[in-house]
Motif scaffolding. Structure first.
Motif: not given
Length: 289
Positions: A92-98, A205-219
């Motif tokens: 998933p876009p945010e991993v909490v467990t394996g 946990y990352a907020t929706a905004e932080v996830k968007a900015q992480a994708r913008r930075a390449g993550y």
């Protein structure tokens, strides 16, 4: 006037000009040294692992010190980034467990603090055949650039934990991006890669905004966790050990911190107990592959 006479007068004038300029050149050099010392002092001292919110300051990439590739046995001195295993399609876009059906766990570390303690922690992991994931703070790499290659050359994984470790959830989109991209720039300069994982600072946990900015930075993926023994509060090695072993299960991602003696002291006993349970400590990428 003869040619010899003119040459003597010209040489005399040049010597006089250089003599007059000497004090000015010395003063300029002293001013530059003072300015450099002030800038270094202003940026000295790592922030607390759970620093209060503030306005991030992005340093320019050309101020990032270079690191000498490590000659650690078994490591790569070429400086090229290690190949990462492909992630499972279901990641998933945010991993909490394996995955819970495999005998693996991931020990993840906030990368900051005394480099001697960080090195001792890495050595303890390596002595027990464990691989860990270090989410580094970019400002720490400015102070300890050699740690980037040391982590990778030990067979571990590097990720991004922002530039300044401020409360990223309270920032604007552009501020959050600057924090993520600032750390990514340092990772790229020192290792040739920005790493695969981003973990938000001062948040599980990352907020929706932080996830968007992480994708913008390449993550494409943020890395959370399901077990937090709160070792940053320095409760002592026995407490850290008890909290980890009391809550860990296959697939767990544990949030730990470098720079804490209790964590270093607890790690050998934790790894020995995990081995007795048949659990192997692997990197986050290996856990999710």
């Amino acid at each position: 006037m003869s040619a010899d006479r003119r040459r003597i007068l010209r040489t005399t004038a040049q010597l006089a000009a250089l003599t007059a300029a000497g004090p000015l050149l010395a003063a300029c050099g002293q001013e530059a040294a003072t300015a450099g010392g002030t800038a270094a002092a202003a940026g000295s001292g790592p922030p607390h692992p759970h620093a209060s919110p503030g306005t991030p300051t992005v340093l320019t990439p050309n101020r990032i010190p270079s690191a000498t590739p490590s000659s650690t046995p078994g490591g790569s001195a070429s400086g090229s980034p290690p190949a990462l295993p492909p992630l499972a399609a279901s990641t998933p876009p945010e991993v909490v467990t394996g995955p819970r059906d495999r005998p693996q766990i991931a020990l993840t570390f906030h990368g900051q603090g005394d480099p001697k303690l960080a090195t001792a922690l890495l050595e303890a992991a390596e002595q027990h055949g464990a691989q860990v994931t270090v989410l580094v703070v970019g400002s720490w790499l400015d102070q300890q650039p050699q740690m980037a290659r040391r982590i990778l050359d030990g067979g571990h994984e590097l990720g991004n934990h922002t530039l300044s470790h401020l409360d990223i959830s309270s920032m604007s989109g552009d501020q959050a991006y600057a924090e993520i991209a600032g750390c990514a720039d340092r990772l790229r300069t020192l290792t040739g890669s920005i790493g695969r994982w981003f973990r938000p600072s001062a948040a599980q946990y990352a907020t929706a905004e932080v996830k968007a900015q992480a994708r913008r930075a390449g993550y494409e993926h943020c890395l959370s966790y399901d077990l937090d023994p709160r070792d940053y509060a320095d409760p002592g090695a026995e407490v850290v050990q008890r909290r980890i072993l009391g809550g860990i299960k296959p697939g767990s991602i544990v949030a730990l911190h470098m720079g804490h003696q209790g964590t270093v002291d607890a790690l050998p006993a934790v790894l020995e107990a995990l081995q007795q349970r048949g659990l192997r400590a692997v990197t986050a990428s290996q856990l999710c592959s």
